[in-house]
Design a protein around this motif. Sequence first.
Motif, mmCIF file in Angstrom:
data_model
loop_
_atom_site.group_PDB
_atom_site.id
_atom_site.type_symbol
_atom_site.label_atom_id
_atom_site.label_comp_id
_atom_site.label_asym_id
_atom_site.label_seq_id
_atom_site.Cartn_x
_atom_site.Cartn_y
_atom_site.Cartn_z
ATOM 1 N N PHE A 137 0.834 -1.214 0.000
ATOM 2 C CA PHE A 137 0.000 0.000 0.000
ATOM 3 C C PHE A 137 0.863 1.256 0.000
ATOM 4 C CE2 PHE A 137 -2.814 -3.116 2.187
ATOM 5 C CZ PHE A 137 -3.829 -3.145 1.251
ATOM 6 N N SER A 138 1.934 1.229 0.765
ATOM 7 C CA SER A 138 2.692 2.471 0.962
ATOM 8 C C SER A 138 3.329 2.970 -0.338
ATOM 9 C CB SER A 138 3.752 2.293 2.059
ATOM 10 O OG SER A 138 4.656 1.277 1.724
ATOM 11 N N LYS A 139 3.605 2.082 -1.271
ATOM 12 C CA LYS A 139 4.244 2.539 -2.523
ATOM 13 C C LYS A 139 3.330 3.471 -3.333
ATOM 14 C CE LYS A 139 3.209 -1.325 -5.625
ATOM 15 N NZ LYS A 139 2.742 -2.543 -4.969
ATOM 16 N N ASN A 140 2.046 3.442 -3.038
ATOM 17 C CA ASN A 140 1.115 4.357 -3.717
ATOM 18 C C ASN A 140 0.797 5.596 -2.877
ATOM 19 O OD1 ASN A 140 -0.074 1.397 -4.828
ATOM 20 N ND2 ASN A 140 0.228 3.034 -6.311
ATOM 21 N N HIS A 141 1.620 5.850 -1.900
ATOM 22 C CA HIS A 141 1.365 6.985 -1.010
ATOM 23 C C HIS A 141 2.576 7.903 -0.946
ATOM 24 C CE1 HIS A 141 -1.882 4.285 0.246
ATOM 25 N NE2 HIS A 141 -2.465 5.339 0.791
ATOM 26 N N SER A 142 2.684 8.800 -1.918
ATOM 27 C CA SER A 142 3.823 9.726 -1.907
ATOM 28 C C SER A 142 3.539 10.903 -0.975
ATOM 29 C CB SER A 142 4.059 10.263 -3.316
ATOM 30 O OG SER A 142 2.996 11.136 -3.650
ATOM 31 N N GLU A 177 -3.378 8.576 -9.304
ATOM 32 C CA GLU A 177 -3.470 7.623 -10.417
ATOM 33 C C GLU A 177 -3.641 6.171 -9.927
ATOM 34 O OE1 GLU A 177 -0.974 9.478 -9.551
ATOM 35 O OE2 GLU A 177 0.774 8.215 -9.201
ATOM 36 N N THR A 178 -3.611 5.962 -8.623
ATOM 37 C CA THR A 178 -3.733 4.603 -8.072
ATOM 38 C C THR A 178 -5.079 3.982 -8.435
ATOM 39 O OG1 THR A 178 -2.478 5.383 -6.173
ATOM 40 C CG2 THR A 178 -3.581 3.256 -5.934
ATOM 41 N N GLY A 199 -7.896 9.434 -7.385
ATOM 42 C CA GLY A 199 -8.167 10.845 -7.662
ATOM 43 C C GLY A 199 -9.639 11.099 -7.938
ATOM 44 N N GLU A 200 -10.244 10.214 -8.774
ATOM 45 C CA GLU A 200 -11.670 10.366 -9.098
ATOM 46 C C GLU A 200 -12.512 10.197 -7.837
ATOM 47 O OE1 GLU A 200 -11.576 8.446 -13.587
ATOM 48 O OE2 GLU A 200 -11.894 7.152 -11.862
ATOM 49 N N TRP A 201 -12.111 9.221 -7.061
ATOM 50 C CA TRP A 201 -12.863 8.890 -5.846
ATOM 51 C C TRP A 201 -12.912 10.079 -4.884
ATOM 52 C CZ3 TRP A 201 -14.961 4.165 -3.991
ATOM 53 C CH2 TRP A 201 -15.301 4.181 -2.644
ATOM 54 N N ILE A 202 -11.753 10.654 -4.603
ATOM 55 C CA ILE A 202 -11.689 11.706 -3.583
ATOM 56 C C ILE A 202 -12.414 12.969 -4.055
ATOM 57 C CG2 ILE A 202 -9.489 12.870 -4.165
ATOM 58 C CD1 ILE A 202 -10.238 11.748 -0.670
#
Length: 330
Positions: A152-157, A270-271, A298-301
Motif C-alpha cells: 500500500f505504501s508505494k502508492n502513497h507519496s 493515479e492509483t 483521484g476520481e474517488w476523492i
Amino acid sequence: MASVQLPSIDLSLKDTKYVAAELKTACQQWGFFTVKNHGIPIEDISKVFEISDEFFNSPLEEKKKFMFKGGRLHSGYTGHFGEKLDVEHQRRGDMKESYDLAGFPHPDANTNSPVIQKYFIELKAFQRECHCLSLKILDLIAIGFGFPSDFFSKNHSSSEDILRLLKYSVPEGVERQKDDEDAGAHSDYGSITLLFQKDAGGLQIRPPQSYNVADWLRVSVDENSVIVNIADMLQFWTSGRLKSTVHRVRLDEDVKTRQTIAYFVTPDPETLLAPVFEKEREKQSEGKEDNMETVTAGEWIEGRLNITYGYGEAPRGYLDSQNGLIGQSS
Ligand SMILES: O=C(O)CCC(=O)C(=O)O
Ligand SMILES: [Fe+2]
C-alpha cells in the motif's frame, strides 16, 4: 453513553509480525485503534496546536480571506457550518472551524494565511512526520495480510495528503440547538487518518455490526497516543475486510471548545483501486456490470469532496460501498 478503550498498538515492539497481526485484527473489528511510541515528538504536536490556536484566534475577517475553495489540492479556512459531514441528517453544517493544508504547499504560496506562512517550516516538518508514521502503519497493514510490506505504501507519496487543524466551538451570537453536530456522522475518504487530540472528549464511533453494539460509543484514549482509523478507500480497496467506521464529534455538555489535528492519508491520484484479494479479482474478471477497476483514487476523492461541500456527484462505487453492496466478505 458507554465508552470504549480502543485497541492500542505499541509501534516500538520489535516483533513486526506480532504487531502486524494485532493491527490487522483492530482494523477488521473496529477500524479504529491507537498507536503509542509512534515516533512523533510530543513537542512537535504541541507546537502545531499552538499554531492552530494562533490562527483560530485571529479575527474572523482575517480568516475569511483564506477560505477553502474546495477540490482536492486546495488549502484554506472553513468557517462554522461551512462543512456538513452528514448531509442527509444535519439541518445545518458542523459547529467547527478548520484549516486545511493540502499536499506540501510551497512556502512562498501567498494563498495561505500569514499565520500558516509564518510557521511553514514547523508545519512542513510535522506533515513529514505524519507521512512517515502513515507509511509505517500502511506497511504493517500489508504485512498483516501477507503482502509485501510496501504493497500500500508505494502508492502513497503524500502528495494528496491533507493536514487539517480543527477547532470546535459555538460561534458568537449563535445559540446551540439540540440537533446541532460538532462534526456530523461520517466516515473518512482516504486510506487512513491520524488524529491528534489536545482536548479529549468528543469523538464517538459507531462500531461495526460484527461487534454487536448498536449505539454510539465515546472514545477514550491514553494520553500520548495517536488515534488511527481506516477510511473508505482502504475499505473499498480491501473489499471490506478493513472497516471504515462511522464516527462523529459531540462535545460533552461542560466542554466549550475542543482542538484536534487530523492528517488524512490518501493514495496517489493515479492509483487504481482494484481489489487486492484474489477472490474479488476473480469476480471482477467475470465481467460483472459494476466493475470498479477504472476508479482511481483521484476520481474517488474528488467525488467525495463534492458531496460534502455540495458541488456535485458521488464517485462511482462510493454509494455501493456505503449501502453494503460491496465489501461483504469478512
Ligand atoms: O476532531 C475529531 O475528533 C474528529 C475529526 C474528524 O473525524 C474529521 O475531521 O474527519
Ligand atoms: Fe473523520
